[in-house]
Design a protein around this motif. Structure first.
Motif, PDB file in Angstrom:
ATOM      1  N   ILE A   1      36.644  -1.293  36.545  1.00 17.37           N
ATOM      2  CA  ILE A   1      35.779  -0.478  35.279  1.00 17.37           C
ATOM      3  C   ILE A   1      36.455  -0.845  34.592  1.00 17.37           C
ATOM      4  CG2 ILE A   1      33.889   0.962  34.543  1.00 17.37           C
ATOM      5  CD1 ILE A   1      33.129  -0.328  37.521  1.00 17.37           C
ATOM      6  N   LEU A   2      35.973  -1.213  33.454  1.00 16.76           N
ATOM      7  CA  LEU A   2      36.622  -0.755  31.715  1.00 16.76           C
ATOM      8  C   LEU A   2      35.482  -0.209  30.802  1.00 16.76           C
ATOM      9  CD1 LEU A   2      37.606  -3.720  30.677  1.00 16.76           C
ATOM     10  CD2 LEU A   2      38.228  -2.702  32.942  1.00 16.76           C
ATOM     11  N   ARG A   3      35.865   0.727  30.250  1.00 18.89           N
ATOM     12  CA  ARG A   3      35.200   1.127  29.012  1.00 18.89           C
ATOM     13  C   ARG A   3      35.305   1.240  27.832  1.00 18.89           C
ATOM     14  NH1 ARG A   3      35.832   5.030  25.574  1.00 18.89           N
ATOM     15  NH2 ARG A   3      37.557   5.698  26.334  1.00 18.89           N
ATOM     16  N   THR A   4      34.399   0.751  26.970  1.00 12.66           N
ATOM     17  CA  THR A   4      34.788  -0.243  26.071  1.00 12.66           C
ATOM     18  C   THR A   4      34.607   0.687  24.964  1.00 12.66           C
ATOM     19  OG1 THR A   4      32.585  -1.730  26.610  1.00 12.66           O
ATOM     20  CG2 THR A   4      33.575  -1.457  23.823  1.00 12.66           C
ATOM     21  N   ASN A   5      35.914   0.904  23.929  1.00 14.23           N
ATOM     22  CA  ASN A   5      36.510   1.759  22.851  1.00 14.23           C
ATOM     23  C   ASN A   5      35.074   0.865  21.850  1.00 14.23           C
ATOM     24  OD1 ASN A   5      37.445   3.136  21.171  1.00 14.23           O
ATOM     25  ND2 ASN A   5      39.139   1.936  20.991  1.00 14.23           N
ATOM     26  N   THR A   6      34.345   1.809  21.759  1.00 13.53           N
ATOM     27  CA  THR A   6      33.785   1.593  20.586  1.00 13.53           C
ATOM     28  C   THR A   6      33.506   1.680  19.019  1.00 13.53           C
ATOM     29  OG1 THR A   6      32.181   3.398  20.971  1.00 13.53           O
ATOM     30  CG2 THR A   6      31.062   1.571  22.460  1.00 13.53           C
ATOM     31  N   LEU A   7      35.022   2.865  18.971  1.00 13.93           N
ATOM     32  CA  LEU A   7      35.470   2.832  17.547  1.00 13.93           C
ATOM     33  C   LEU A   7      36.280   1.113  17.035  1.00 13.93           C
ATOM     34  CD1 LEU A   7      37.773   6.221  18.518  1.00 13.93           C
ATOM     35  CD2 LEU A   7      35.489   6.032  17.000  1.00 13.93           C
ATOM     36  N   LYS A   8      36.600   0.479  17.823  1.00  8.15           N
ATOM     37  CA  LYS A   8      36.679  -0.646  17.764  1.00  8.15           C
ATOM     38  C   LYS A   8      35.868  -1.873  17.854  1.00  8.15           C
ATOM     39  CE  LYS A   8      41.409  -0.050  17.680  1.00  8.15           C
ATOM     40  NZ  LYS A   8      43.429  -0.045  17.794  1.00  8.15           N
ATOM     41  N   THR A   9      35.224  -2.332  19.084  1.00  9.81           N
ATOM     42  CA  THR A   9      34.752  -3.029  19.506  1.00  9.81           C
ATOM     43  C   THR A   9      32.882  -2.683  19.888  1.00  9.81           C
ATOM     44  OG1 THR A   9      34.728  -5.152  20.014  1.00  9.81           O
ATOM     45  CG2 THR A   9      35.644  -3.635  22.099  1.00  9.81           C
ATOM     46  N   THR A  10      32.455  -3.984  20.161  1.00 10.84           N
ATOM     47  CA  THR A  10      31.036  -3.104  21.079  1.00 10.84           C
ATOM     48  C   THR A  10      31.360  -3.890  22.504  1.00 10.84           C
ATOM     49  OG1 THR A  10      30.205  -5.769  20.244  1.00 10.84           O
ATOM     50  CG2 THR A  10      29.638  -3.763  19.411  1.00 10.84           C
ATOM     51  N   LYS A  11      30.477  -4.118  23.521  1.00  6.18           N
ATOM     52  CA  LYS A  11      30.647  -3.735  24.560  1.00  6.18           C
ATOM     53  C   LYS A  11      30.272  -5.488  25.140  1.00  6.18           C
ATOM     54  CE  LYS A  11      26.764  -2.702  27.625  1.00  6.18           C
ATOM     55  NZ  LYS A  11      26.913  -1.887  28.788  1.00  6.18           N
ATOM     56  N   GLU A  12      29.234  -5.845  24.361  1.00  6.57           N
ATOM     57  CA  GLU A  12      29.095  -7.413  24.027  1.00  6.57           C
ATOM     58  C   GLU A  12      30.681  -8.730  23.170  1.00  6.57           C
ATOM     59  OE1 GLU A  12      25.936  -5.219  24.242  1.00  6.57           O
ATOM     60  OE2 GLU A  12      26.976  -4.952  23.125  1.00  6.57           O
TER      61      GLU A  12
END
Length: 404
Positions: A153-164
């Motif tokens: 499972i990965l956790r998106t780093n929302t400081l740099k990008t979005t999940k999509e």
């Protein structure tokens, strides 16, 4: 499948280090995979997965092979033969496999599969504790799930990008993922892959973090601009998640008794583009006392038995001892008593573990609330995550609020 001698030798060498010298399986496998640069992805996967498989099923395979610890190399080859036979792999004409009783192996497997402690390959005492605390039905399902291979499972780093965007970037690199309903930043790999070699990882677009673990930072209810203390930060998986939820605004104090872990967090924070984290080694009571009544939010990701994450750390069940469980329960209550003093009036505290045992979880929270240190706190909510119902790691988290 055809067995290759050099790969099988690597597995036996790895098992010797893990079983007889007490080395950690993940570290041993990292070393094994560096042995031969000519190995392809399939070879590396064979070494890693076979080693983990035999570690996971050590008790069952040893019983079937009729060998006892400490295992010599002949014993380990016999256990390897059990593994291969049960996988339906034809044994080559090597001296290690002479007189392997294939039919007897299958018969003994059927026999031992009727008894949970052998079927799930766990020490008697862990089986007894699980049975006592969770009951027959729940424990039987839970320990069975703990022997399944965990998803990546990965956790998106929302400081740099979005999940999509992350999903599209990885797809272009040949890695297919899917979102998980109810988990804001999580993506699950459709097929296992080495994500650490991707540009997306090197650029800090994601971290590998189980879905259950991702719930903890959300539970803490942080806001940009707050002062947050992560008291048992370790290498910082949850610290980094908190930073992304805070949009890099405010202050996070990441504390741990191990400086080496905080150094890893420093490297990860740089890759993640996180710059609102201050690192503090807990080398005395002074760093804790300095923060009394100062924090809007405090996370206690407490040390625990790890019985909720055996899927990821199958060797842990052979290293755990009953005495450790007694000691860790004392430690859990001590950190609750001490670290809760950092919460300011109207602030919040999350107590979390990766254990499924009530004695490490809700019982600890109840004991704290009845104590003098806990009289100013009330339980807002808690969440018990079992692997067999969620499909992810076993976890517990409780949100407490300090009265104004």
């Amino acid at each position: 499948m055809r067995l290759h001698r050099n790969l099988c030798f690597s597995v036996i060498d790895g098992l010797t280090l893990i079983f007889n010298e007490g080395k950690y399986a993940d570290k041993v496998i990292q070393q094994l995979l560096k042995r031969d640069k000519r190995w392809g992805a399939r070879d590396r996967a064979f070494v890693a997965e076979t080693t983990y498989d035999i570690v996971r099923w050590k008790r069952l395979y040893a019983e079937i092979a009729e060998v006892k610890e400490p295992f010599n190399r002949d014993n380990l080859w016999r256990m390897f033969a059990v593994w291969a036979t049960l996988k339906g792999i034809k044994l080559p004409d090597w001296k290690y496999f002479e007189k392997t009783p294939t039919r007897k192996i299958k018969g003994r497997f059927d026999e031992f599969s009727k008894i949970r402690k052998f079927r799930e390959s766990i020490p008697d005492w862990i089986d007894n504790v699980g049975l006592e605390e969770l009951g027959e039905e729940k424990w039987t399902k839970e320990i069975a799930m703990q022997n399944e291979q965990a998803d990546v499972i990965l956790r998106t780093n929302t400081l740099k990008t979005t999940k999509e965007k992350l999903q599209n970037i990885l797809f272009d690199q040949g890695i297919e993922t899917e979102p998980i309903k109810g988990y804001n930043s999580a993506l699950k790999l459709v097929e296992r892959a080495n994500v650490f070699v991707t540009d997306a990882f090197k650029n800090g677009f994601f971290e590998v973090q189980d879905a259950s673990s991702q719930l903890v930072a959300d539970f803490l209810d942080v806001k940009p601009g707050m002062k947050v203390v992560d008291t048992c930060a370790g290498a910082g998986g949850k610290t980094l998640h908190i930073a992304s939820l805070m949009e890099n605004k405010g202050q996070i104090v990441a504390m741990d008794i191990y400086e080496s872990k905080l150094k890893k967090l420093k490297v990860r924070a740089r890759r993640n583009g996180v710059h609102n984290v201050e690192l503090k080694v807990i080398d005395s009571t002074k760093p804790i006392k300095k923060l009394y009544n100062k924090a809007d939010r405090v996370l206690i990701d407490a040390p625990c038995s790890g019985l909720g994450v055996l899927r990821r750390n199958p060797d842990a069940k052979w290293k755990l001892e009953p005495e450790f469980l007694d000691r860790i329960r004392e430690t859990q209550q001590e950190v609750l008593q001490q670290y809760s003093k950092m919460v300011k009036p109207n602030g919040k505290l999350v107590y979390a573990t990766c254990s499924v045992l009530p004695s490490e979880n809700q019982n600890q929270v109840e004991a704290f609330l009845k104590s003098e240190a806990g009289t100013n706190f009330s339980l807002v909510k808690d969440k018990k995550v079992l692997a067999h119902t969620s499909g992810f790691d076993g976890f517990y988290m409780a949100l407490l609020e300090r009265k104004g």
